[in-house]
Design an enzyme around this catalytic site. Structure first.
Site, PDB file in Angstrom:
ATOM      1  N   SER A 219      11.821 -28.175 -15.310  1.00  0.00           N
ATOM      2  CA  SER A 219      11.802 -26.722 -15.501  1.00  0.00           C
ATOM      3  C   SER A 219      10.806 -26.373 -16.609  1.00  0.00           C
ATOM      4  O   SER A 219       9.937 -27.196 -16.949  1.00  0.00           O
ATOM      5  CB  SER A 219      13.203 -26.222 -15.835  1.00  0.00           C
ATOM      6  OG  SER A 219      13.262 -24.825 -15.755  1.00  0.00           O
ATOM      7  N   ASN A 220      10.903 -25.201 -17.170  1.00  0.00           N
ATOM      8  CA  ASN A 220      10.018 -24.808 -18.273  1.00  0.00           C
ATOM      9  C   ASN A 220      10.799 -23.928 -19.241  1.00  0.00           C
ATOM     10  O   ASN A 220      11.978 -23.651 -19.036  1.00  0.00           O
ATOM     11  CB  ASN A 220       8.772 -24.095 -17.727  1.00  0.00           C
ATOM     12  CG  ASN A 220       9.159 -22.911 -16.862  1.00  0.00           C
ATOM     13  OD1 ASN A 220       9.793 -21.980 -17.337  1.00  0.00           O
ATOM     14  ND2 ASN A 220       8.805 -22.959 -15.582  1.00  0.00           N
TER      15      ASN A 220
END
Ligand code: CTP
Length: 411
Positions: A219-220
């Site tokens: 993810s980020n």
């Protein structure tokens, strides 16, 4: 907040879809808010909801035929006109594909459609299409919705979920509570308050999560704050906002329809339902560009000294909308860059066929992911470049929408 429905005359037009069975509850809720409610039924609506139930909860007679019954004498041949004069707002729920078609072409072969033509200018008309998902997405229905929106009707996107056919998809009528709050919004806003009033705006927000195995993901750092700020500000300007968000820890802004997703593929699938019918698409999500090709079932064990994970490309949601967008639809994106920012942002604007791109400076202190402020540079497709100072994300959202309103004037 002051109750805007108190003392107001509301007409509910009901057409023949299964969701009609929920309308007595809608009438009840409106009456509880202090509204005077009259109901107009199409012939096929009578197959799904009883006239007696609606007359009982509204405490009024129910209107169906354009003509008075044969055994009555009198001068009541112009009821569609007197009803049009009486109404402060007209809610059409559910609006079937057939009724949308008749409304959009100006047919007036029953009380509901005739009344639609006699409403006084400026009175809110709030339409709730509800039908099978494929019917809703068909070009004909989408065209009719676009015609009604262009005429100033507020057409509210249906919910996604289980449908009467047993299939799942877009097409459910929103629950009566949600219909009431859309109507309140319509009565609160005035048509000349903002160019976004009544426009259908789709915003993507937050990160996506791409599964590596049953317990891990890629993810980020996106917090979703920028997308949520845009959704809030657009709803406050009277837009009909659908917010498609990845996993975030944020409250849904008032009046916004929120759809939660996890992966980029899910975000794409949900967003695709709204491509054709929205006026403005704003891609504020930090969508993962790649996903593991073959996520492991269950939890991977640390047996090997090293592992390789093959990543495959996700669809580019905004670029897909940019490719499909019709005349009059606007596509707005963000460009998160760590170097050669402006150049890259311009390239993205062109490559994705956008009308506007907000170059997002990224330093994790004043701008970009997680923080409460942002430093945006807005670039439109004519190349006009507007540098904004460091602003809270709420203020940056307002500036962005001011700019989008200017674009609306040009389309
Ligand atoms: N976007 C999208 N779907 C993707 C990737 C990006 O809708 N799969 C949208 C984002 O919401 C944003 C814009 O495209 O509005 C640009 O995203 P960004 O991450 O800055 O750029 P990318 O197009 O992913 O390109 P790169 O990662 O190479 O910079």
């Amino acid at each position: 907040m002051e109750n805007v429905l108190r003392g107001k005359n509301i007409i509910i037009g009901i057409s023949g879809g299964i969701a009609a069975y929920k309308t007595p509850l809608l009438v009840r809720l409106l009456k509880k808010c202090g509204a005077h409610v009259r109901v107009v039924l199409t012939e096929s609506a009578t197959r799904f909801v009883s006239e007696l139930a609606l007359a009982t909860v509204s405490e009024e007679r129910v209107y169906r035929s354009l003509f008075p019954p044969a055994d009555t004498t009198g001068v009541d041949y112009t009821r569609h006109i007197s009803l049009g004069e009486w109404a402060d707002a007209f809610v059409i729920a559910p609006a079937t594909a057939n009724t949308l078609a008749r409304l959009s072409t100006g047919l007036c072969d029953d009380m509901l459609t005739a009344l639609f033509l006699t409403l006084r200018p400026g009175k809110p008309v709030v339409v709730f299409p509800a039908m099978d998902g494929q019917m809703f997405l068909s070009p004909s229905v989408q065209r009719n919705i676009a015609i009604l929106s262009a005429q100033g009707c507020m057409v509210i996107n249906p919910d996604i979920g289980e449908l009467a056919s047993g299939l799942s998809g877009v097409g459910r009528m929103p629950e009566p509570e949600s219909i009431v709050s859309s109507l309140e919004k319509a009565m609160n806003a005035t048509a000349d308050s903002s160019l976004l009033y009544g426009k259908s705006v789709v915003v993507t927000a937050g990160p996506t999560r791409e599964k590596i195995d049953g317990v891990r993901f890629i993810s980020n750092y996106s917090s979703g704050k920028m997308g949520f700020a845009i959704a809030r500000a657009a709803a406050e300007r009277g837009a009909l906002v659908t917010l498609i968000t990845g996993p975030v820890q944020l409250e849904t802004p008032p009046g916004v329809k929120r759809l939660d997703v996890e992966t980029a593929m899910e975000m794409y699938d949900v967003a695709e339902n709204f491509f054709k019918s929205c006026n403005i698409f704003i891609g504020a999500a930090a969508v993962s560009d790649y996903r593991p090709a073959a996520p492991f079932e269950g939890k991977m064990k640390k047996e090997k000294p090293e592992i390789e994970i093959t990543l495959i490309k996700n669809p580019d949601i905004l670029a897909e909308f940019g490719k499909q967008k019709a005349q009059g639809q606007l596509a707005v994106g963000f460009a998160l860059e760590t170097h050669a920012g402006l150049d890259n942002a311009r390239k993205k604007l062109n490559a994705k066929n956008l009308d506007l791109i907000a170059f997002n400076f990224f330093d994790r202190k004043t701008s970009g992911f997680e923080v409460d402020t942002n430093i945006l540079t807005l670039i439109d497709k004519e190349g006009t470049t507007t540098e904004l100072p460091q602003l809270t994300k709420d203020d940056a959202a307002e500036k962005l929408l001011d700019f989008i309103e200017k674009l609306c004037l040009k389309t």
